[in-house]
Design a protein around this motif. Sequence first.
Motif, PDB file in Angstrom:
ATOM      1  N   PRO A  39      42.690  18.208  11.960  1.00  0.00           N
ATOM      2  CA  PRO A  39      41.449  18.885  11.113  1.00  0.00           C
ATOM      3  C   PRO A  39      41.659  20.144  11.087  1.00  0.00           C
ATOM      4  N   LYS A  47      37.351  11.408  21.120  1.00  0.00           N
ATOM      5  CA  LYS A  47      36.361  12.560  21.063  1.00  0.00           C
ATOM      6  C   LYS A  47      35.275  12.546  21.950  1.00  0.00           C
ATOM      7  N   ASN A  57      34.677  20.702  16.621  1.00  0.00           N
ATOM      8  CA  ASN A  57      36.101  20.904  15.669  1.00  0.00           C
ATOM      9  C   ASN A  57      36.394  22.483  15.732  1.00  0.00           C
ATOM     10  N   ILE A  76      35.485  16.143   7.319  1.00  0.00           N
ATOM     11  CA  ILE A  76      36.632  15.795   8.610  1.00  0.00           C
ATOM     12  C   ILE A  76      36.288  14.314   9.066  1.00  0.00           C
TER      13      ILE A  76
END
Length: 468
Positions: A269, A321, A387, A435
């Motif tokens: 990302p 994540k 992020n 993203i």
Amino acid sequence: KTSILILDKSLAKQSSTIAFFKVENDGFGLGAQRRSIEKNDLPQVAAAIKEWLYMDRQDRQDEKEESSKFYSSMFNSLIEQGLALVMLKEKIAANGEYDLSGERYRENVTQSTAYPMTKLKALVETIAPPIKIQKTAFGKSGRFPIIDQSQNDIAGWTDDESALIQPSQPLVVFGDHTCAVKLMETPFAQGADGIKILRTVSALDPTFLYYVLRIRPLESSGYQRHFSKLKRYEIPLPPLDVQKEIVAEIEGYQKVIDGARTVIDNYHPHIAIDPDWPMVTIRELCVVERGASPRPIHAFIIDAPDGINWIKIGDAEVGAKYITQSKERITAEGAAKSRRVKPGDLILSNSMSFGRPYIMAIEGCIHDGWLLLRDTSNDLDRDYLYNILGSDVVLQQFERAATGGVVNNLNSELVRNVRIPLPPLETQQHIIAEIEAERTLVAANRELIARFEKKIQATLARVWGEES
């Protein structure tokens, strides 16, 4: 490959059968990089082994009927998938060999191949290299690759032309100890001992053999030589034109897989930073605290339903994540001496050798290898923080702040002083939406890989004439 033998004298006295379990995927690819993949048989197989070990004694006696009614739906599912097999001891002992290779007893697959089954010893001959390059002489660069029996495609490099094997046709390289298989079409050198360089006869396409040995590998017997076993390995031998058609089909699928892997390996990302965005320290946006270990250490408990999640570094899955589960739990007393986390908190490994952020999806306590980041600002989107913590903007600050230029460990104060760009909340949410859309496409590539790997398996299954 690894084989594990579980022996239990008391169980052996009760049971008339022996169970075999097979793990085809452990959550990681078989390449040198051990890339994370979605397929993982370990949890299901581990649960089945546990169930097998603690099966009711009466059911063990009734197993002599070889009926699946004594196993759970989960266990029977493994049997249907070819990942579990139960055999009577008397059958294993019938010929006096007591062979504990599970594949030998598999009867749930029928073969009706239209092609003659031929042993490889009639189809290949070995090539001796001019010389073998010792590992101490492997170069980091050079004109020619050095091939050994490791899983790495290339083990090193050399400029020594006197060591070269010059293929007049593609050659299959077989790892005698490891069963690793490679296909070489350009000049290369052999690295030390441990490989067999195979040239196929005119009736066998070398690329067809490569795919057969890669996709339907020889069963490993551990770290010992396997070439004698390979020579006895029987494969169907279609006409040469059919072999080439099969190779073309497999290579078409493989190109799709390679392309999808390239997407997965190279996606990262990216947040384009507007110089007009304000730079704000993390201390202005978050509480940052280090995890704490309970003392005494015996506060740990395993698989306790009433325990409290104890999140350790090993609970973080590569590429994930969220932290969704913990393997261990601690008592309420241990939790009182630990750092509590709740869903929505971010945790960051304080070791940069591992370090990346995760979002908590469960409540629990964190080991002192973690740092807690709890958002206290109304101007910060949690996913944006996740992020940006993994971006070059933050990593470069870690490197600059570290003594000697290398970050070995993070600490709370260092993280608090990191400055991050803070655009308006609406802009943060737009960035995250972009993203997440990208991540959806990357995830689709993982599914594509799984589908096309099945297509490759099915292609060779047709050659064997197999019907499950």
